[in-house]
Design an enzyme around this catalytic site. Structure first.
Site, mmCIF file in Angstrom:
data_model
loop_
_atom_site.group_PDB
_atom_site.id
_atom_site.type_symbol
_atom_site.label_atom_id
_atom_site.label_comp_id
_atom_site.label_asym_id
_atom_site.label_seq_id
_atom_site.Cartn_x
_atom_site.Cartn_y
_atom_site.Cartn_z
ATOM 1 C CG ASN A 120 -0.763 -0.264 2.471
ATOM 2 O OD1 ASN A 120 -0.342 -1.353 2.825
ATOM 3 N ND2 ASN A 120 -0.931 0.706 3.323
ATOM 4 C CG ASP A 121 -0.087 4.124 2.836
ATOM 5 O OD1 ASP A 121 -1.004 3.489 2.330
ATOM 6 O OD2 ASP A 121 -0.183 4.680 3.935
ATOM 7 C CD1 TRP A 177 -2.244 -3.139 5.073
ATOM 8 C CD2 TRP A 177 -2.881 -4.261 6.900
ATOM 9 N NE1 TRP A 177 -1.781 -2.451 6.170
ATOM 10 C CE2 TRP A 177 -2.156 -3.114 7.306
ATOM 11 C CE3 TRP A 177 -3.364 -5.108 7.887
ATOM 12 C CZ2 TRP A 177 -1.909 -2.798 8.649
ATOM 13 C CZ3 TRP A 177 -3.120 -4.806 9.223
ATOM 14 C CH2 TRP A 177 -2.408 -3.654 9.596
ATOM 15 N NE ARG A 192 -3.192 5.460 10.389
ATOM 16 C CZ ARG A 192 -4.318 5.150 10.998
ATOM 17 N NH1 ARG A 192 -4.303 4.823 12.278
ATOM 18 N NH2 ARG A 192 -5.470 5.178 10.357
ATOM 19 C CG ASP A 193 0.140 7.663 8.355
ATOM 20 O OD1 ASP A 193 0.666 6.583 8.714
ATOM 21 O OD2 ASP A 193 -1.045 7.746 7.993
ATOM 22 C CD GLU A 220 -5.526 6.289 6.992
ATOM 23 O OE1 GLU A 220 -5.529 5.349 7.797
ATOM 24 O OE2 GLU A 220 -5.715 6.123 5.777
#
Ligand code: FRU
Length: 526
Positions: free
Chosen positions: A55-56, A80, A186-187, A238
């Site tokens: 993913n990201d 995932w 997060r992130d 996010e």
């Protein structure tokens, strides 16, 4: 004669015949099918992992001639799971080399999304002035705490590399930002802020972003929050990113705050919103609290930008994950799941007193263009009804389409283009004059059985002028659409069971003129 023996002899003879007739460069069929990157739906000029779940994009940083791309990766499955940071390197933003996994989960948790910077002045002390460390800043997501229903699941941590990103050491003082009571926390995304001579970090905390400062990347001070009363809140915030961008043709600089949101995107599921404003190193103040979208399509998520692109280059380069959490884990690819968008250059323009964040494919995309067919060079083509264009045998499924339409006195009710295969499966991009919007229709695009949230028509509001330019990159199972040089962008994936072979343009209600049409093949990067 014994059948087994006969079959064996026949096979040897056949192999010999194939070897003699096909010359030195051809591969046998057996080799062909095992050749990597030839699987059904496999993108040919977009980054995708060799196998398993992605993913990201994470930790995008440029250092010593190399663009690093890390990404959320679960090597043991096509769905995932416990997150790692996969890694790839490119010297030109289009050809990628797969590298070993950079960060593995550990006792503190999975390795969630984050960023990376070059610590040029060795503020962290992990390297030296001669060999500045690369610092990765990521989120630890602790599955045990999550399972037990705890709140302090997520915290921020760092790791450093002294060998150009080849190996990474996690800091023993992690986490550098402990959980503050937000379940979603997060992130982290870090930049060096010249003006205040400090590091800035922005992270997402459920329904807002938090802004921090630091002198050494280890000790962080929470400065301010932004967003509770701004933008869209139909999902969780996010993957933020905060950076300055000069307004084209002026000396003015604006700060851009990108905030991804899931769900709550413009056409359902995941989406990427942005705000423009001012930032003094401590607080972000938005010019407007309204949401703007980086991309109106359904398949561009978690996008952020590269850090440390050299000043002489000066670009802000963006990359997104070409999927949507609404169905990402169900799409019908077998060996791997999902790809990234093309890297895109972001720019800021002022259009009728309004600032607009534009994205256009990086100029390096030219490096992989192959043969092209100029569909109509000398003569402009009047379009009324549907017209199939002669694309001279080019492979539409791996192509770049450049089309320019000129409107007549009155706008057609609708106009656009359609890509179709022999089975009648198609995707359509159209403009509706009454609704003043572009529409991307994938309701007849092929396999849609994997999710009832996949089929549908995405819309994007847009006021067209007297001419419209469309630039479309088609790669196996995706289309990236740039309208008028990137004033409007739509990214969408689809799963047509046979390659598209027909390109049609249409105008309903009134005619228009196709003043330019070019179809360019694109080489595989693999
Ligand atoms: C966005 C995201 C991030 C998180 C990561 C986990 O797609 O949910 O917020 O860090 O994916 O894989």
């Amino acid at each position: 004669m014994n059948h087994k023996y006969f079959n064996f002899l026949a096979a040897i003879l056949l192999l010999y015949a194939v070897a003699c007739s096909s010359g030195p460069t051809k591969t046998t069929e057996a080799e062909e099918t095992t050749k990597p990157y030839t699987e059904k739906y496999r993108p040919q000029f977009h980054f995708s992992p060799d196998s398993a779940w992605m993913n990201d994009p994470n930790g995008m940083v440029y250092y010593e001639g190399e663009y690093h791309l890390f990404y959320q990766y679960y090597p043991d499955s096509t769905v995932w799971g416990p997150m790692h940071w996969g890694h790839a390197i490119s010297t030109d933003l289009v050809h990628w080399q797969h590298m070993p996994i950079a960060l593995y989960p550990d006792s503190l948790g999975y390795i969630f999304s984050g960023s990376a910077v070059v610590d040029w002045n060795n503020t962290s002390g992990f390297g030296s002035a001669e060999n500045p460390p690369l610092i990765a800043i990521f989120t630890y997501h602790n599955p045990e705490i999550a399972k037990a229903g705890g709140v302090d699941v997520e915290s921020q941590a760092i790791a450093y590399s002294l060998d150009k990103g080849r190996s990474w050491t996690k800091y023993e003082g992690n986490p550098v930002i402990p959980n503050d009571g937000n379940r979603d926390f997060r992130d982290p995304n870090v930049i060096w802020n010249e003006e205040i001579q400090k590091w800035n970090l922005v992270l997402s905390a459920h329904d807002h972003v938090q802004i921090y400062t630091s002198d050494d990347l280890k000790n962080w001070k929470h400065e301010s929050d932004f967003g509770i009363d701004a933008g869209t809140h139909d999902g969780v915030w996010e993957c933020p990113d905060l950076f300055p961008l000069q307004v084209e043709g002026t000396d003015e600089t604006k700060w851009v705050l990108i905030v991804n949101i899931n769900p709550g995107g413009p056409n359902g599921g995941s989406g990427t919103q942005y705000f423009l404003g001012d930032f003094d190193g401590h607080e972000f103040s938005a010019d407007s609290k309204d949401t703007n979208w980086v991309d109106w399509g359904r398949d561009n998520y978690a996008g952020v930008t590269w850090s440390d692109v050299p000043k002489e280059d000066g670009r802000r380069i963006f990359l997104g994950w070409m999927s949507n959490w609404a169905y990402a884990q169900l799409v019908p690819t077998e060996k791997w799941r999902s790809a990234m968008t093309l890297p895109r250059t972001l720019s800021l323009i002022k259009k009728k007193e309004q600032y607009v964040l534009k994205s256009s494919p990086v100029k390096e995309a030219e490096l992989i263009t192959a043969n092209s067919a100029t569909v109509n060079s000398d003569e402009a083509l009047k379009i009324s009804g549907v017209k199939e264009l002669d694309i001279e045998g080019l492979t539409l499924n791996q192509s770049r389409l450049s089309l320019e339409f000129e409107m007549g006195e009155t706008l057609p009710e609708s106009f656009g283009i359609l890509l179709e295969n022999e089975l009648g499966e198609n995707v359509t991009l159209s403009y509706s004059a009454s609704a003043e919007q572009f529409q991307f229709d994938r309701t007849q695009s092929g396999d849609m059985s994997f999710s009832d949230q996949f089929s549908g028509i995405s819309v994007a509001p847009y006021k067209i002028g007297s001419t419209v330019k469309l630039e479309i990159f088609v790669d196996a199972a995706s289309a990236e659409i740039f309208v008028d040089g990137g004033d409007l962008v739509m990214t969408e994936i689809f799963f047509n069971s046979q390659p598209f072979s027909k390109l049609k343009v249409f105008a309903e209600g009134q005619s228009l003129t196709l003043v330019n049409a070019k179809c360019t093949g694109i080489n595989s990067i693999w």
